[in-house]
Design an enzyme around this catalytic site. Structure first.
Site, PDB file in Angstrom:
ATOM      1  N   ASN A  15      13.548  -5.740  -6.889  1.00 33.16           N
ATOM      2  CA  ASN A  15      12.942  -5.014  -5.774  1.00 33.16           C
ATOM      3  C   ASN A  15      11.463  -5.418  -5.687  1.00 33.16           C
ATOM      4  OD1 ASN A  15      11.613  -3.091  -4.209  1.00 33.16           O
ATOM      5  ND2 ASN A  15      13.076  -1.471  -4.727  1.00 33.16           N
ATOM      6  N   ASP A  74      13.571   2.383 -13.559  1.00 29.82           N
ATOM      7  CA  ASP A  74      14.627   3.060 -12.816  1.00 29.82           C
ATOM      8  C   ASP A  74      14.017   4.315 -12.227  1.00 29.82           C
ATOM      9  OD1 ASP A  74      17.450   2.565 -12.104  1.00 29.82           O
ATOM     10  OD2 ASP A  74      17.618   4.658 -12.693  1.00 29.82           O
ATOM     11  N   PHE A 155       7.392   2.149   0.570  1.00 28.19           N
ATOM     12  CA  PHE A 155       8.752   1.637   0.754  1.00 28.19           C
ATOM     13  C   PHE A 155       9.741   2.787   0.537  1.00 28.19           C
ATOM     14  CE2 PHE A 155      10.576   1.330  -3.603  1.00 28.19           C
ATOM     15  CZ  PHE A 155       9.447   1.599  -4.358  1.00 28.19           C
ATOM     16  N   GLY A 156      11.014   2.474   0.654  1.00 26.66           N
ATOM     17  CA  GLY A 156      12.062   3.439   0.321  1.00 26.66           C
ATOM     18  C   GLY A 156      11.917   4.759   1.076  1.00 26.66           C
ATOM     19  N   LYS A 178      -1.543   6.568  -3.166  1.00 30.16           N
ATOM     20  CA  LYS A 178      -0.156   6.809  -3.613  1.00 30.16           C
ATOM     21  C   LYS A 178      -0.068   6.660  -5.131  1.00 30.16           C
ATOM     22  CE  LYS A 178       4.576   5.222  -3.759  1.00 30.16           C
ATOM     23  NZ  LYS A 178       5.648   4.279  -3.399  1.00 30.16           N
TER      24      LYS A 178
END
Ligand code: ITT
Length: 199
Positions: A15, A74, A155-156, A178
């Site tokens: 990613n 993760d 993102f995401g 962020k």
């Protein structure tokens, strides 16, 4: 001379957004590579039921093939009204081949009319070296799921996530803002402290 003092690490991810964020958070002291340097490594099956298990699986799959520190991330979003979903399935919420647009749309749909918007991002980083697991680091950020998407950054799920105490989503913030609050920023600063202490 500066180049000599830099340390290398492999982030066991495909990613590119994670790679970019880890480079931004660690800064110039680290050379961060990712799985693009191991193109023949087979796809790593994320069969674990927790962030810890999946982070370890990813770190251990890559570690035998890299000379140096290997870190695997993760992460995901837990939503209280959905019993903690999407959680470890955050990347595959709307199906194994789902895009993030589809994942966000499904989240919006599932929360339509829901009053309890609370949730959190979690990140577990697993560290390995010389093929062996070393330890994990965790970070979380509490927040709420917005009714509609805002912002172009990140993102995401970032366009839907408003961290506690803020009115803007992560996607409306600059990278530094962020990372100061995020699950990944928190976990990675702990990992960097550890790596400095053992290097
Ligand atoms: P790798 O396994 O190759 O690292 P991945 O995207 O499949 O990449 P995960 O299994 O850890 O990684 O899934 C994490 C998902 O959680 C990610 O794809 C996003 O949808 C979401 N996520 C994690 N961190 C996020 C962040 O900082 N902002 C927004 N969404 C995030």
């Amino acid at each position: 001379m500066t180049e000599v003092s830099k340390q290398r690490l492999l982030l066991a991810t495909r990613n590119a957004h994670k790679t970019r964020e880890v480079r931004e958070i660690l800064g110039a002291d680290w050379i961060v590579e990712d799985l693009s340097v191991l193109p023949d490594l087979p796809e790593i099956e994320e069969t674990g039921e927790t962030f810890e298990e999946n982070a370890k699986l990813k770190a251990l799959a890559a570690a035998p093939h890299y000379d140096g520190w290997v870190l695997a991330d993760d992460s995901g979003l837990e939503v209280d009204a959905l019993g903690g979903a999407p959680g470890v399935r955050s990347a595959r919420f709307a199906g194994d081949a789902a895009t993030m647009e589809e994942n966000r749309a499904l989240l919006g749909e599932k929360l339509r009319g829901e009053k309890n918007r609370a949730g959190r991002f979690r990140c577990v980083l697993a560290l390995a070296k010389s093929g062996a697991f070393v330890r994990t680091f965790s970070g979380a950020v509490e927040g709420s799921i917005a009714g509609e998407e805002s912002g172009q950054g990140g993102f995401g799920y970032d366009p839907l996530f408003v961290p506690e105490g803020e009115t803007r989503t992560f996607a409306e913030m600059g990278p530094e803002e962020k990372h100061a609050l995020s699950h990944r920023g928190r976990a990675l600063r702990a990992a960097a402290d550890f790596l400095r202490s053992v290097s």
